[in-house]
Design a protein around this motif. Structure first.
Motif, PDB file in Angstrom:
ATOM      1  N   ALA A 152      60.207 -66.214  -2.337  1.00 13.13           N
ATOM      2  CA  ALA A 152      60.680 -65.646  -1.068  1.00 13.13           C
ATOM      3  C   ALA A 152      60.588 -64.140  -1.082  1.00 13.13           C
ATOM      4  O   ALA A 152      60.511 -63.509  -2.122  1.00 13.13           O
ATOM      5  CB  ALA A 152      62.127 -66.081  -0.807  1.00 13.13           C
ATOM      6  N   ALA A 195      65.498 -59.907   0.127  1.00 12.42           N
ATOM      7  CA  ALA A 195      66.553 -59.813   1.143  1.00 12.42           C
ATOM      8  C   ALA A 195      67.015 -58.372   1.267  1.00 12.42           C
ATOM      9  O   ALA A 195      66.753 -57.545   0.405  1.00 12.42           O
ATOM     10  CB  ALA A 195      67.727 -60.713   0.750  1.00 12.42           C
ATOM     11  N   MET A 218      60.375 -69.553   7.864  1.00 13.67           N
ATOM     12  CA  MET A 218      61.529 -68.826   7.339  1.00 13.67           C
ATOM     13  C   MET A 218      61.080 -67.626   6.507  1.00 13.67           C
ATOM     14  O   MET A 218      61.647 -66.531   6.611  1.00 13.67           O
ATOM     15  CB  MET A 218      62.370 -69.767   6.475  1.00 13.67           C
ATOM     16  CG  MET A 218      63.569 -69.096   5.822  1.00 13.67           C
ATOM     17  SD  MET A 218      64.371 -70.176   4.625  1.00 13.67           S
ATOM     18  CE  MET A 218      63.101 -70.224   3.358  1.00 13.67           C
ATOM     19  N   THR A 219      60.046 -67.803   5.698  1.00 15.64           N
ATOM     20  CA  THR A 219      59.561 -66.707   4.847  1.00 15.64           C
ATOM     21  C   THR A 219      59.032 -65.554   5.685  1.00 15.64           C
ATOM     22  O   THR A 219      59.276 -64.384   5.396  1.00 15.64           O
ATOM     23  CB  THR A 219      58.458 -67.230   3.913  1.00 15.64           C
ATOM     24  OG1 THR A 219      58.983 -68.299   3.128  1.00 15.64           O
ATOM     25  CG2 THR A 219      57.972 -66.116   2.994  1.00 15.64           C
ATOM     26  N   LYS A 268      59.930 -64.729   8.722  1.00 20.12           N
ATOM     27  CA  LYS A 268      61.058 -64.033   9.354  1.00 20.12           C
ATOM     28  C   LYS A 268      61.725 -63.081   8.363  1.00 20.12           C
ATOM     29  O   LYS A 268      62.069 -61.951   8.701  1.00 20.12           O
ATOM     30  CB  LYS A 268      62.074 -65.058   9.884  1.00 20.12           C
ATOM     31  CG  LYS A 268      61.634 -65.744  11.167  1.00 20.12           C
ATOM     32  CD  LYS A 268      62.777 -66.470  11.833  1.00 20.12           C
ATOM     33  CE  LYS A 268      63.239 -67.657  11.025  1.00 20.12           C
ATOM     34  NZ  LYS A 268      64.271 -68.438  11.734  1.00 20.12           N
ATOM     35  N   ARG A 269      61.900 -63.527   7.148  1.00 21.51           N
ATOM     36  CA  ARG A 269      62.527 -62.661   6.150  1.00 21.51           C
ATOM     37  C   ARG A 269      61.631 -61.479   5.805  1.00 21.51           C
ATOM     38  O   ARG A 269      62.109 -60.383   5.549  1.00 21.51           O
ATOM     39  CB  ARG A 269      62.851 -63.483   4.906  1.00 21.51           C
ATOM     40  CG  ARG A 269      63.917 -64.562   5.137  1.00 21.51           C
ATOM     41  CD  ARG A 269      64.332 -65.203   3.837  1.00 21.51           C
ATOM     42  NE  ARG A 269      64.996 -64.229   2.965  1.00 21.51           N
ATOM     43  CZ  ARG A 269      65.248 -64.455   1.676  1.00 21.51           C
ATOM     44  NH1 ARG A 269      64.870 -65.573   1.114  1.00 21.51           N
ATOM     45  NH2 ARG A 269      65.838 -63.531   0.947  1.00 21.51           N
ATOM     46  N   MET A 270      60.331 -61.698   5.777  1.00 25.79           N
ATOM     47  CA  MET A 270      59.405 -60.589   5.516  1.00 25.79           C
ATOM     48  C   MET A 270      59.483 -59.543   6.624  1.00 25.79           C
ATOM     49  O   MET A 270      59.464 -58.340   6.351  1.00 25.79           O
ATOM     50  CB  MET A 270      57.969 -61.114   5.400  1.00 25.79           C
ATOM     51  CG  MET A 270      57.602 -61.639   4.045  1.00 25.79           C
ATOM     52  SD  MET A 270      55.821 -61.881   3.926  1.00 25.79           S
ATOM     53  CE  MET A 270      55.685 -62.492   2.242  1.00 25.79           C
ATOM     54  N   LEU A 302      62.052 -58.885   8.524  1.00 22.81           N
ATOM     55  CA  LEU A 302      63.316 -58.166   8.362  1.00 22.81           C
ATOM     56  C   LEU A 302      63.186 -57.141   7.241  1.00 22.81           C
ATOM     57  O   LEU A 302      63.608 -55.992   7.375  1.00 22.81           O
ATOM     58  CB  LEU A 302      64.440 -59.155   8.055  1.00 22.81           C
ATOM     59  CG  LEU A 302      65.819 -58.540   7.803  1.00 22.81           C
ATOM     60  CD1 LEU A 302      66.309 -57.792   9.018  1.00 22.81           C
ATOM     61  CD2 LEU A 302      66.822 -59.625   7.395  1.00 22.81           C
ATOM     62  N   SER A 303      62.585 -57.568   6.124  1.00 20.38           N
ATOM     63  CA  SER A 303      62.398 -56.646   5.002  1.00 20.38           C
ATOM     64  C   SER A 303      61.473 -55.491   5.368  1.00 20.38           C
ATOM     65  O   SER A 303      61.598 -54.394   4.829  1.00 20.38           O
ATOM     66  CB  SER A 303      61.825 -57.408   3.816  1.00 20.38           C
ATOM     67  OG  SER A 303      61.641 -56.558   2.717  1.00 20.38           O
ATOM     68  N   ALA A 353      55.897 -57.863   2.246  1.00 25.87           N
ATOM     69  CA  ALA A 353      56.615 -57.286   3.387  1.00 25.87           C
ATOM     70  C   ALA A 353      55.932 -56.008   3.860  1.00 25.87           C
ATOM     71  O   ALA A 353      55.803 -55.780   5.064  1.00 25.87           O
ATOM     72  CB  ALA A 353      58.066 -57.011   2.997  1.00 25.87           C
ATOM     73  N   PRO A 383      62.782 -62.512  -5.289  1.00 23.83           N
ATOM     74  CA  PRO A 383      61.682 -62.221  -4.362  1.00 23.83           C
ATOM     75  C   PRO A 383      60.773 -61.079  -4.812  1.00 23.83           C
ATOM     76  O   PRO A 383      59.632 -61.005  -4.393  1.00 23.83           O
ATOM     77  CB  PRO A 383      62.412 -61.860  -3.055  1.00 23.83           C
ATOM     78  CG  PRO A 383      63.751 -62.513  -3.173  1.00 23.83           C
ATOM     79  CD  PRO A 383      64.093 -62.433  -4.617  1.00 23.83           C
TER      80      PRO A 383
END
Length: 509
Positions: free
Chosen positions: A9, A12, A37-38, A40-42, A44-45, A133, A449
């Motif tokens: 992942a 965060a 999901m991955t 979306k987190r990228m 955000l990062s 990211a 991550p």
């Protein structure tokens, strides 16, 4: 079965960290929940405050895009195969007049597919296997920026035809080098920012000139192709070198967009050039670094190692001299391994991957030799092997040995003294599966991550005498990827830490 493209992942957000996030309303189209999901987190990062809608099919995505407005679409290329794919969705969107920027994500890096997607109207094309990211953030900002410029150009079309004064004010509002061309490629106007960047003292000396004359050799060929696409009503894009009028070296990312008349036909061409000289200079520095490391450092280091070996073979040396020469040889060997890691790291960053040379090999024999060598360097520890009698594969044996050496050394370094490290090799579903397990404190969940990113360490405490400079696991991942394989890690208090490498035996994923 569809193979996961993301293995670990993305990082965060750090607790307590204050960042100014860019708002972004995005549609993520992917039939894999984990990948959605991955992504979306990228985002955000990467610094985006994401409000995301999700779709699992091409049909639902098209319906939603016709009904609602989004800033950007992230689209899985392998969506709903074999009936649909990303190319189908991009073409359907453009045919329906939906101009939202689309960034396509794919599990495989294919230049031909990328060309077709860009022709169809995609903003960018990214391989999931090399996605980070930072890379995703750069691609999204670039796509949004180019889309904004295109929308500005469309909005300004009627005003440009009605008033030349308004045309100049719109061009002057941007910090980019913006030119207005006629269909033959002659320069009609140039933004104030562009005039400054190109160091043009008298604009009248270049207005009316052939825009193609600014480009030379291969760059002129690329410029001609982009201009021809714009004449045909499609965006044209390329990267090229065009110095200023006073000889300053400048590199540009150039986008040519047709400006249409009332009848829908291209009447003029908007040329937006973004200065990317700093990026090219960084690439040049990295290339120079490769030369420095590979020649200016490696050659004298080899001389030191050879001299140390020769002196150690001499008879009659006292104990103090032997110890001193042994320390010199050991330090030289550590430096040589660091140089190798730096070369691999730079090669991966410049070329996209570390080159390998495949040949038939017995993986069981390769692993056996590596385990013996590492065990000699760690005499106080025990490595427990579990190897088949033979396992044939089509791999680069030296590079696989490098992978196993890094993983074993890492497991020994970060596990308690007196505990065993296990190295197990097996075949499963046409893959070679290698598990390296150690006991001890697990890898912090928040660090997982970033584990395979360069210049990272799982803990602040480490052996100062170690050769590691934080590139080992990054290089391991690049070597596994070069073999069309994947690497995963599971780390818990109860089970300890296990790195698992999966490689195709035939050399094809």
């Amino acid at each position: 079965m569809r193979q996961k493209a993301f293995v670990v992942a993305v990082p965060a957000a750090v607790p307590g960290e204050r960042r100014s996030l860019e708002p972004l309303r995005a549609l993520i189209v992917d039939d894999d929940e984990f990948d959605r999901m991955t992504v979306k987190r990228m985002m955000l990062s990467a610094g985006f405050a994401v409000r995301a809608e999700e779709c699992e099919s091409a049909a639902s995505a098209l319906r939603l895009l016709e009904a609602e407005s989004f800033d950007l679409v992230l689209l899985d290329f392998n969506l709903n195969l074999p009936t649909y794919d990303g190319l189908y969705v991009v073409r359907a969107l453009r045919a329906r007049g939906v101009r939202v920027p689309v960034v396509v994500l794919t599990g495989q890096d294919n230049a031909e597919v990328a060309v077709e997607l860009m022709k169809a109207g995609a903003s960018d094309y990214l391989a999931k296997s090399s996605l980070s990211a930072d890379r995703l953030g750069h691609a999204l900002r670039s796509a949004l920026r180019i889309h904004r410029l295109e929308e500005e150009a469309r909005t300004a079309q009627e005003a440009l035809r009605a008033s030349e004064a308004l045309n100049h004010s719109v061009l002057a509002a941007s910090g980019d080098c913006i030119k207005l061309l006629d269909l033959s490629g002659r320069l009609l106007s140039l933004s104030q920012a562009g005039q400054c960047m190109l160091e043009i003292d008298d604009l009248s000396t270049v207005v009316g000139s052939d825009w193609l004359d600014f480009w030379k050799d291969a760059d002129r060929v690329a410029a001609e192709a982009a201009l021809e696409r714009a004449r045909a009503g499609e965006p044209g894009r390329f990267v090229g070198h065009c110095p200023s009028m006073k000889g300053k070296s400048l590199w540009w990312d150039v986008l040519l967009t047709p400006i249409r008349g009332v009848d829908g036909r291209p009447e003029r061409i908007l040329c937006v050039s973004r200065d990317m000289t700093a990026l090219k200079q960084r690439e040049s520095f990295e290339q120079q670094l490769v030369g420095i490391v590979s020649h200016d450092l490696r050659n004298p280091l080899n001389a030191i190692l050879v001299s140390a070996d020769l002196l150690l073979r001499k008879e009659g040396l006292d104990e103090r001299t032997v110890k001193a020469m042994s320390r010199i040889r050991s330090a030289g060997q550590r430096a040589a391994r660091m140089i190798r890691d730096l070369l691999d790291f730079t090669q991966a960053r410049l070329g996209g991957s570390i080159p390998i040379t495949r040949a038939p090999a017995d993986l069981a024999s390769v692993c056996g030799h590596v385990i013996e060598e590492v065990a000699l360097a760690w005499p106080e520890r025990r490595i427990v092997p579990s190897l088949p009698a033979r396992l044939d594969a089509y791999v680069d044996a030296d590079r696989i040995a490098q992978v196993l050496t890094n993983l074993l050394s890492n497991a020994l370094q970060y596990s308690p003294a007196g505990t065993d490290v296990t190295a197990a090799l097996r075949e499963a579903d046409g893959l070679a599966v290698l598990d390296i397990h150690n006991h001890g404190t697990p890898i912090p969940e928040g660090f997982l991550p970033r584990l395979f990113e360069p210049l990272q360490r799982a803990t602040a405490a480490h052996d100062r005498s170690s050769r590691s400079i934080g590139l080992g696991l990054y290089i391991v991942k690049q070597l596994v990827r070069a073999h069309s394989g994947v690497i995963e890690v599971v780390s818990t208090v109860e089970a300890g830490t296990t790195f698992t490498v999966r490689l195709p035996l035939t050399g094809m994923a």
